[in-house]
Structures are given as structure tokens and as C-alpha cells.
Motif scaffolding. Structure first.
Motif, PDB file in Angstrom:
ATOM      1  N   GLN A   1      -3.870  -3.402   4.033  1.00 44.33           N
ATOM      2  CA  GLN A   1      -3.166  -3.097   2.786  1.00 44.33           C
ATOM      3  C   GLN A   1      -3.781  -1.865   2.133  1.00 44.33           C
ATOM      4  N   GLU A   2      -2.937  -0.897   1.773  1.00 41.07           N
ATOM      5  CA  GLU A   2      -3.434   0.295   1.077  1.00 41.07           C
ATOM      6  C   GLU A   2      -2.464   0.776   0.008  1.00 41.07           C
TER       7      GLU A   2
ATOM      8  N   ARG B   1       0.243   2.397  10.591  1.00 42.01           N
ATOM      9  CA  ARG B   1      -0.004   2.538   9.159  1.00 42.01           C
ATOM     10  C   ARG B   1       1.283   2.384   8.359  1.00 42.01           C
ATOM     11  N   LEU B   2       2.371   2.947   8.882  1.00 46.07           N
ATOM     12  CA  LEU B   2       3.653   2.858   8.185  1.00 46.07           C
ATOM     13  C   LEU B   2       4.085   1.410   7.977  1.00 46.07           C
ATOM     14  N   ALA B   3       3.837   0.580   8.986  1.00 48.61           N
ATOM     15  CA  ALA B   3       4.266  -0.818   8.885  1.00 48.61           C
ATOM     16  C   ALA B   3       3.657  -1.497   7.661  1.00 48.61           C
ATOM     17  N   GLY B   4       2.367  -1.246   7.410  1.00 48.76           N
ATOM     18  CA  GLY B   4       1.717  -1.823   6.239  1.00 48.76           C
ATOM     19  C   GLY B   4       2.249  -1.244   4.946  1.00 48.76           C
ATOM     20  N   LEU B   5       2.557   0.055   4.953  1.00 44.77           N
ATOM     21  CA  LEU B   5       3.116   0.688   3.755  1.00 44.77           C
ATOM     22  C   LEU B   5       4.491   0.110   3.428  1.00 44.77           C
TER      23      LEU B   5
ATOM     24  N   ASP C   1       3.909   0.404  -6.523  1.00 46.55           N
ATOM     25  CA  ASP C   1       4.095   1.753  -5.985  1.00 46.55           C
ATOM     26  C   ASP C   1       5.469   1.924  -5.352  1.00 46.55           C
ATOM     27  N   ILE C   2       5.959   3.166  -5.395  1.00 46.43           N
ATOM     28  CA  ILE C   2       7.210   3.539  -4.728  1.00 46.43           C
ATOM     29  C   ILE C   2       6.845   4.331  -3.479  1.00 46.43           C
ATOM     30  N   LEU C   3       7.439   3.969  -2.347  1.00 48.36           N
ATOM     31  CA  LEU C   3       7.146   4.623  -1.069  1.00 48.36           C
ATOM     32  C   LEU C   3       8.350   5.421  -0.582  1.00 48.36           C
TER      33      LEU C   3
END
Length: 415
Positions: free
Chosen positions: A211-212, A287-291, A217-219
Motif C-alpha cells: 500500500q502506498e 505497482r499499478l495493481a496496488g494503486l 487520493d485520486i489516481l
């Protein structure tokens, strides 16, 4: 079946975008069920290379002189089409296809319907069934693409039209693209075939990712371009900040020249880039998957988009998505699994983002589950790839009847 894809883009090239993602994802999915795939792509370092990155897939990379032409100034590109570079690269493609035909005896070839990479091969003796895939409204089928000012753009439009006229079948990525393509190139040759992803893989990646990013937050994931709605999103996020939102706008993707100019212009007037806007650059899918999973909302405010992968990926990872109408996202999202707003409407986007960020608890879980189920049921490889194979088979049949040739050898194995 032995299949050849021709595409300038192919991961892990830094130039690879949606077309490259389609070729790679589709090629891997076809290879996993026993088909043999050859991808002919451009080389980033000017070297001719051939590799087998996974079983059943061969990637051939050709030197690409057009890369230098693309780096010319805007004025140079308007006044002078890269004739020598473009023809040299397409001749190299034609030679490579001839070699592949001799060595691999492919059953069908697919071109991206973009840049007209088939033009020199078509000028020779075509001995292979052909599918052209429309990844967007190119080839002058609508006003924005017909209004090319640059000589380079006009030349590519001509080549694209030749490619689409020559194809045995044309596949389009979304229903909203199909009417314009049918009107220009004939309804009998057009088939709608959505892009697809491996939903199991994305769900697994989301389950393992660290998790980061925060729920507030908006992605945004994608190239930071005007057409992707990045400036609309910046204006909407600024309005939310003024109204009390204290999250971050997290941008994951390739920086564009227009955004770089925008940042420089702000700096020239003493305005710093807001510290609540975070640019992560290009991120790996792990990394994208977690975001996608952890963002308060995944926002894709494209002004025009055929059918983007990032929305599918976010849905597969359980992301809460805001997309735009009159794009492929209107075919992915429903009122039960996401939010849709008119493209370019800042006020509507602000309202949708505010609503998405306020969703909590059971309602949030329900929307996420509905998104996962929809992408699995309609856009998974298991759903789309069999349809693609059927389109290839139809193109092979069409080619055989069109040229009054004996049935292609692949048909015997499919009957």
C-alpha cells in the motif's frame, strides 16, 4: 494457428502505449492456448534483434529511422513528411514478413490500422489473409483525423486508408467506433472485438501489492496528454482543493511535451507545481495493481478514447472508477460499477469525484465487486480470445473465396 502481428509498439519499449499493450497481451493469451505468435515491432536502439520472451511468442525488432523523424520540430513535421525514413521502415517490414512467411508459414497477419505499416508489403504480392485492427478513429474516418495539417499526418492517413481497404476483415475495439468505420469501409467487413485482459493476473497482483496510496487520493494512470483529459483533471482537482479536499492527485504515466510546457510556463510566472500533485512516472504493473486497489477513486477523464486498458485494469483490481461518456469506458462502466461524466465537463467531473470519494463501507464494496464481475464477464481473455480466433478464421475463409484459391490449410484443422 500461426499468427503474425505487425506493430511499432511492443513492451518493454518505452514508446509502447495502448497498441503495444494489445499486441503483447493478446499474443500471450493466444500462445497460452496453443497458437504460435510472431510480433514484428520497431527497435529502440536501431538494431535488428529476434527473441522468444515466452513459449509460443517470437518478437522481431527492426531498426526504425522514423524515430528520428518523430523528434523533429513541429514546423519541420508540418512542412516535410519523412518519406525516406517511412518508406525504408515499411520496406524492412515487407522483407521481414516475406522471411517469416518462408520460415514459419503463418496463417494470418494483423496490422494495427495505424501508420499504414503494411503499405510496402501490399505493393508486392500478398499471399496471406489480413486483418486490420482499428484502435481508434484513424484513417480519416472523422473530422479530427481528416484535419491533419502536417505532411507526415496526411501521408500516414493515405497509407492507413490503403491498409484498411486491403484488409479481408477490419476489427474495431468498441461499439462507438464501429459506425464511422462501417460508413467509410463497408459494414460487411467490420467486426467489433473489445480489448481484453487477464483478470486473474491483475487480481493476484492486487492481492500481493504493497500500500502506498490513501483512500482520500485520486489516481490517474496513462500518458499525461490533453486528449487523456489531464488538464481537465487538474482543474477539477484544484476546485476540490478549494472546497476542502486534502488528498493528493497521483499521476502514473509518461510525461508529455504539452504538460512539460505547462509546468515551465507556470514556473516563468512564479507559480510552483502544487505539492499535492505527485507524478510517479511510468510504473510496473505490480505497482499499478496496488494503486488501483487503494486509491479513493481512479479517474480517466479522456476527451476521446476508443477503449483504454487502464480502466479495465482498475476495475479488475477492485478500483472505484470515474470515466467519460462517448468513449469506450461507456461500454465498460454502468451505474452499478462506476461513474461516467461528459468529456471535458469540469463541473460534472468535480461532482463525480466528490461522490466517489464519499462512498464508504458496504456501498464501496458493492461497487468494487460489481466492477470486478463486469470486467471478468465481458472483457477477460477467456471471453474475447475465442471471438478473436473466430474472426481470424472468417478472414481466412474470406481470403480464400476472394482470391478464388483452394481452402487455406488452417481450415482443415478448425473443421
Amino acid at each position: 494457428m500461426r499468427i503474425v502481428f505487425v506493430s511499432k509498439e511492443c513492451p518493454p519499449s518505452p514508446r509502447s502505449c495502448g497498441i503495444g499493450t494489445y499486441v503483447w497481451e493478446t499474443g500471450r493469451a493466444l500462445a497460452r492456448i496453443g497458437h504460435n505468435v510472431t510480433i514484428i515491432a520497431a527497435s529502440d536502439d536501431g538494431q535488428l534483434t529476434s527473441s522468444t520472451p515466452s513459449q509460443g511468442i517470437t518478437v522481431i525488432r527492426l531498426p526504425d529511422e522514423e524515430l528520428g523523424a518523430e523528434k523533429r520540430s513541429r514546423v519541420a513535421r508540418i512542412l516535410c513528411a519523412p518519406l525516406e525514413q517511412g518508406i525504408a521502415y515499411r520496406n524492412r517490414i515487407a522483407d521481414c514478413i516475406a522471411t517469416v512467411i518462408d520460415s514459419h508459414q503463418p496463417d494470418i497477419i494483423e496490422f494495427p490500422g495505424f501508420r499504414g505499416e503494411s503499405v510496402m508489403w501490399l505493393a508486392g504480392r500478398r499471399l496471406l489473409p489480413m486483418v486490420a485492427r482499428m484502435h481508434g478513429l484513424t484513417a480519416g474516418v472523422n473530422a479530427p483525423w481528416r484535419a491533419h495539417v502536417s505532411a507526415t499526418g496526411r501521408l500516414q492517413l493515405k497509407w492507413e486508408r490503403e491498409e484498411l481497404r486491403a484488409a479481408d476483415l477490419i476489427s474495431v475495439v468498441a461499439e462507438h467506433v464501429a459506425p464511422a468505420v462501417r460508413a467509410r469501409f463497408g459494414a460487411d467487413r467490420v467486426r467489433v472485438l473489445h480489448n481484453s485482459i487477464d483478470t486473474d493476473q491483475w487480481r493476484e497482483l492486487a492481492g500481493e501489492a504493497a500500500q502506498e496510496i490513501d483512500r482520500n487520493d485520486i489516481l490517474f494512470v496513462g500518458s499525461l496528454q490533453r486528449g487523456k483529459g489531464i488538464f481537465i483533471l487538474l482543474r477539477a482537482a484544484d476546485s476540490l482543493r478549494r472546497a476542502g479536499w486534502r488528498g493528493r492527485l497521483v499521476l502514473a504515466g509518461r510525461m508529455s511535451r504539452e504538460v512539460e510546457r505547462f509546468i515551465r510556463l507556470r514556473a516563468a510566472f512564479g507559480m510552483k507545481w502544487p505539492d499535492w500533485v505527485v507524478h510517479l512516472g511510468v510504473c510496473r504493473r505490480e505497482r499499478l495493481a496496488g494503486l488501483y486497489r487503494d486509491a479513493g477513486v481512479c479517474c480517466f477523464p479522456s476527451l476521446h478514447e476508443a477503449l483504454n486498458y487502464t480502466c479495465l485494469e482498475a476495475m479488475a483490481c477492485g478500483g472505484l472508477v470515474v470515466g467519460t461518456l462517448r468513449t469506450g469506458m461507456a461500454e465498460m462502466l454502468t451505474e452499478t460499477c462506476g461513474f461516467l461524466v461528459p468529456p471535458g465537463d469540469v463541473s460534472a467531473l468535480v461532482a463525480a469525484l466528490r461522490s466517489a470519494l464519499s462512498v464508504r463501507g458496504e456501498e464501496r464494496r458493492r461497487i468494487k465487486e460489481a466492477a470486478e464481475q463486469r470486467v471478468r464477464g465481458r472483457f477477460d481473455h477467456a471471453v474475447i480470445i475465442p471471438r478473436l480466433v473466430s474472426v481470424y478464421t472468417e478472414a481466412i475463409n474470406s481470403y480464400g473465396s476472394r482470391y478464388s484459391r483452394p481452402p487455406h490449410r488452417i481450415l482443415a484443422t478448425l473443421r
